[in-house]
Design an enzyme around this catalytic site. Structure first.
Site, PDB file in Angstrom:
ATOM      1  N   ASN A 271      -8.426  -3.062  -0.508  1.00 19.73           N
ATOM      2  CA  ASN A 271      -7.038  -2.809  -0.126  1.00 19.73           C
ATOM      3  C   ASN A 271      -6.983  -1.382   0.416  1.00 19.73           C
ATOM      4  O   ASN A 271      -7.041  -0.426  -0.348  1.00 19.73           O
ATOM      5  CB  ASN A 271      -6.145  -2.970  -1.371  1.00 19.73           C
ATOM      6  CG  ASN A 271      -4.696  -2.588  -1.092  1.00 19.73           C
ATOM      7  OD1 ASN A 271      -4.315  -2.340   0.056  1.00 19.73           O
ATOM      8  ND2 ASN A 271      -3.891  -2.532  -2.140  1.00 19.73           N
ATOM      9  N   TRP A 272      -6.902  -1.296   1.726  1.00 15.62           N
ATOM     10  CA  TRP A 272      -6.955   0.040   2.350  1.00 15.62           C
ATOM     11  C   TRP A 272      -5.643   0.797   2.213  1.00 15.62           C
ATOM     12  O   TRP A 272      -5.553   1.958   2.580  1.00 15.62           O
ATOM     13  CB  TRP A 272      -7.353  -0.095   3.833  1.00 15.62           C
ATOM     14  CG  TRP A 272      -8.732  -0.636   4.053  1.00 15.62           C
ATOM     15  CD1 TRP A 272      -9.627  -1.055   3.094  1.00 15.62           C
ATOM     16  CD2 TRP A 272      -9.402  -0.819   5.316  1.00 15.62           C
ATOM     17  NE1 TRP A 272     -10.795  -1.488   3.680  1.00 15.62           N
ATOM     18  CE2 TRP A 272     -10.684  -1.356   5.043  1.00 15.62           C
ATOM     19  CE3 TRP A 272      -9.046  -0.600   6.644  1.00 15.62           C
ATOM     20  CZ2 TRP A 272     -11.606  -1.659   6.047  1.00 15.62           C
ATOM     21  CZ3 TRP A 272      -9.955  -0.904   7.659  1.00 15.62           C
ATOM     22  CH2 TRP A 272     -11.220  -1.418   7.356  1.00 15.62           C
ATOM     23  N   LYS A 273      -4.611   0.106   1.736  1.00  8.96           N
ATOM     24  CA  LYS A 273      -3.277   0.724   1.563  1.00  8.96           C
ATOM     25  C   LYS A 273      -2.847   1.410   2.865  1.00  8.96           C
ATOM     26  O   LYS A 273      -3.207   0.951   3.943  1.00  8.96           O
ATOM     27  CB  LYS A 273      -3.279   1.661   0.348  1.00  8.96           C
ATOM     28  CG  LYS A 273      -3.769   0.948  -0.918  1.00  8.96           C
ATOM     29  CD  LYS A 273      -3.535   1.713  -2.197  1.00  8.96           C
ATOM     30  CE  LYS A 273      -4.070   0.896  -3.375  1.00  8.96           C
ATOM     31  NZ  LYS A 273      -3.846   1.543  -4.669  1.00  8.96           N
TER      32      LYS A 273
ATOM     33  N   HIS B 135       1.906  -6.293  -5.057  1.00 11.41           N
ATOM     34  CA  HIS B 135       1.168  -5.125  -5.533  1.00 11.41           C
ATOM     35  C   HIS B 135       2.122  -4.199  -6.293  1.00 11.41           C
ATOM     36  O   HIS B 135       3.297  -4.085  -5.942  1.00 11.41           O
ATOM     37  CB  HIS B 135       0.540  -4.379  -4.342  1.00 11.41           C
ATOM     38  CG  HIS B 135      -0.445  -3.353  -4.783  1.00 11.41           C
ATOM     39  ND1 HIS B 135      -0.064  -2.104  -5.239  1.00 11.41           N
ATOM     40  CD2 HIS B 135      -1.797  -3.381  -4.873  1.00 11.41           C
ATOM     41  CE1 HIS B 135      -1.146  -1.435  -5.583  1.00 11.41           C
ATOM     42  NE2 HIS B 135      -2.209  -2.179  -5.377  1.00 11.41           N
TER      43      HIS B 135
ATOM     44  N   GLU C 164       2.514  -1.147  -6.263  1.00  9.28           N
ATOM     45  CA  GLU C 164       3.171  -0.118  -5.438  1.00  9.28           C
ATOM     46  C   GLU C 164       4.379  -0.704  -4.720  1.00  9.28           C
ATOM     47  O   GLU C 164       5.382  -0.013  -4.508  1.00  9.28           O
ATOM     48  CB  GLU C 164       2.146   0.481  -4.457  1.00  9.28           C
ATOM     49  CG  GLU C 164       1.168   1.401  -5.180  1.00  9.28           C
ATOM     50  CD  GLU C 164      -0.240   1.417  -4.611  1.00  9.28           C
ATOM     51  OE1 GLU C 164      -0.434   1.036  -3.452  1.00  9.28           O
ATOM     52  OE2 GLU C 164      -1.157   1.823  -5.363  1.00  9.28           O
TER      53      GLU C 164
ATOM     54  N   GLU D 272      -3.995  -6.038 -12.168  1.00  7.12           N
ATOM     55  CA  GLU D 272      -4.099  -4.610 -11.898  1.00  7.12           C
ATOM     56  C   GLU D 272      -3.200  -3.832 -12.857  1.00  7.12           C
ATOM     57  O   GLU D 272      -1.998  -3.671 -12.589  1.00  7.12           O
ATOM     58  CB  GLU D 272      -3.667  -4.311 -10.449  1.00  7.12           C
ATOM     59  CG  GLU D 272      -4.540  -4.944  -9.398  1.00  7.12           C
ATOM     60  CD  GLU D 272      -4.527  -4.132  -8.099  1.00  7.12           C
ATOM     61  OE1 GLU D 272      -5.608  -3.881  -7.566  1.00  7.12           O
ATOM     62  OE2 GLU D 272      -3.442  -3.736  -7.636  1.00  7.12           O
TER      63      GLU D 272
ATOM     64  N   SER E 156      -9.161   1.484 -10.256  1.00  6.89           N
ATOM     65  CA  SER E 156     -10.285   2.411 -10.384  1.00  6.89           C
ATOM     66  C   SER E 156     -11.646   1.717 -10.469  1.00  6.89           C
ATOM     67  O   SER E 156     -12.530   2.155 -11.208  1.00  6.89           O
ATOM     68  CB  SER E 156     -10.084   3.364 -11.577  1.00  6.89           C
ATOM     69  OG  SER E 156      -8.941   4.172 -11.368  1.00  6.89           O
TER      70      SER E 156
ATOM     71  N   GLY F 186      -9.158  -0.215  -4.285  1.00  7.52           N
ATOM     72  CA  GLY F 186      -8.370   0.694  -3.455  1.00  7.52           C
ATOM     73  C   GLY F 186      -9.243   1.822  -2.917  1.00  7.52           C
ATOM     74  O   GLY F 186      -9.992   1.640  -1.948  1.00  7.52           O
ATOM     75  N   GLY F 187      -9.183   2.966  -3.562  1.00 11.49           N
ATOM     76  CA  GLY F 187      -9.869   4.166  -3.085  1.00 11.49           C
ATOM     77  C   GLY F 187     -11.316   3.961  -2.672  1.00 11.49           C
ATOM     78  O   GLY F 187     -11.739   4.424  -1.601  1.00 11.49           O
TER      79      GLY F 187
END
Ligand code: 13P
Length: 252
Positions: free
Chosen positions: A9-11, A95, A97, A167, A213, A234-235
C-alpha cells in the site's frame, strides 16, 4: 490451501516517475514469483503507468479506495468501473486512515466492497483496533464489529474473492508490529467469525493478511502462524529491496 498474498500500500506517496522506477525494479525482482500473490497499490495518479510496467509479470495492480456509485456528479471520487478500466484487480477498502481522517464507516466500507464485487474486483477489507481499544480489552469487540458490519450481506461466493486485512492501528507506521501471537489470536478469531457468518469451508478459504510495521526482519515469524496468510505493507513497500525481501520471506 490459501495462497499467501503480499500487497504494498503505497499510500499518498510517489510521483508517476518515482512509481515507474519502483514498479520497474519490482518487476525485475519479484515479477516471476509464483508461490506468493504480489499486489501493488499505487496512488490513483500512477495506476496507468504502473499497469503498463507490470503487465506481463505476476504482479497485480490494486487501488487504495473507491466510490460505490457507478458514475455522475461525485466530484473527486473514482468508481469501481474506472478502477477496473485502469487495470486493477484488488482495491483496499476501510483502511484505518480512511476511517480516521475521512469518516469511513462500516456502512460505507460495506457499500464499497459490494460495488467492487459486483464489478468483478476483489476487495481487501481492513479491520483493526486502536491502541486505547486494545488497552481497554475491546480488541475482539471492535474487530467483530468491523468484520460483521463491513461484510454484511456479502454472499459466500463473493466472500471467497474477498481478502481481509487485520491492521491494528497502533502498529501502523509505528515500528511496533503485533507479535506473531497477537496477530494469530485475532486472525483465528476472524476465521471463527467467518465460520459463523458462512461455514467452515468458506472460513478456511478466505485469506487474512496482517498489516502494521511489517518489515523484512519480522515477516518470517508473522507468516509462520497458521492463520496469517500474507501482509499488507505500508512503509516497507516503498523501497524495492525491502518489499522484495518481504515477498521472499513470506514464501511458506
Ligand atoms: P506500515 O507498514 O507503514 O506500518 O503501514 C501498514 C499499513 O497501513 C498498510 O496498509
Amino acid at each position: 490451501m490459501r495462497k499467501v498474498i503480499i500487497a504494498g500500500n503505497w499510500k499518498m506517496n510517489k510521483t508517476i516517475a518515482d512509481a515507474e522506477v519502483l514498479a520497474g525494479s519490482l518487476k525485475k525482482s519479484v515479477g516471476n514469483v509464483s508461490e506468493v500473490e504480489v499486489v501493488v497499490c499505487p496512488p490513483y495518479t500512477a495506476l496507468a503507468a504502473v499497469k503498463d510496467i507490470v503487465q506481463g509479470s505476476n504482479i497485480r495492480l490494486g487501488a487504495q479506495d473507491c466510490y460505490w456509485e457507478k458514475e455522475g456528479a461525485f466530484t473527486g471520487e473514482v468508481s469501481t468501473a474506472m478502477l477496473k478500466d485502469a487495470g486493477c484487480e484488488y482495491v483496499i477498502v476501510g483502511h484505518s486512515e480512511r476511517r480516521q481522517f475521512f469518516h469511513e464507516t462500516n456502512e460505507t466500507v460495506n457499500k464499497k466492497a459490494k460495488a467492487l464485487l459486483k464489478d468483478g474486483l476483489k476487495p481487501i477489507v481492513c479491520v483493526g483496533e486502536k491502541l486505547d481499544e486494545r488497552k481497554a480489552g475491546k480488541t475482539f469487540d471492535v474487530v467483530r464489529d468491523h468484520v460483521e458490519n463491513s461484510l454484511a450481506g456479502i454472499s459466500r461466493d463473493d466472500m471467497l474473492k474477498t481478502v481481509i486485512a487485520y491492521e491494528p492501528v497502533w502498529a501502523i507506521g509505528t515500528g511496533v508490529n503485533a507479535t506473531k501471537e497477537q496477530a494469530e489470536e485475532v486472525h483465528k478469531f476472524i476465521r471463527g467469525l467467518l465460520e459463523k457468518m458462512y461455514d467452515r469451508a468458506a472460513a478456511d478459504s478466505v485469506r487474512i493478511q496482517y498489516g502494521g510495521s511489517v518489515k523484512p526482519d519480522n515477516i518470517k515469524e508473522l507468516i509462520s502462524e497458521k492463520d496469517v496468510d500474507g501482509a499488507l505493507v505500508g512503509g516497507a513497500s516503498l523501497k524495492a529491496d525491502s518489499f522484495e525481501q518481504i515477498v521472499r520471506g513470506s514464501i511458506k
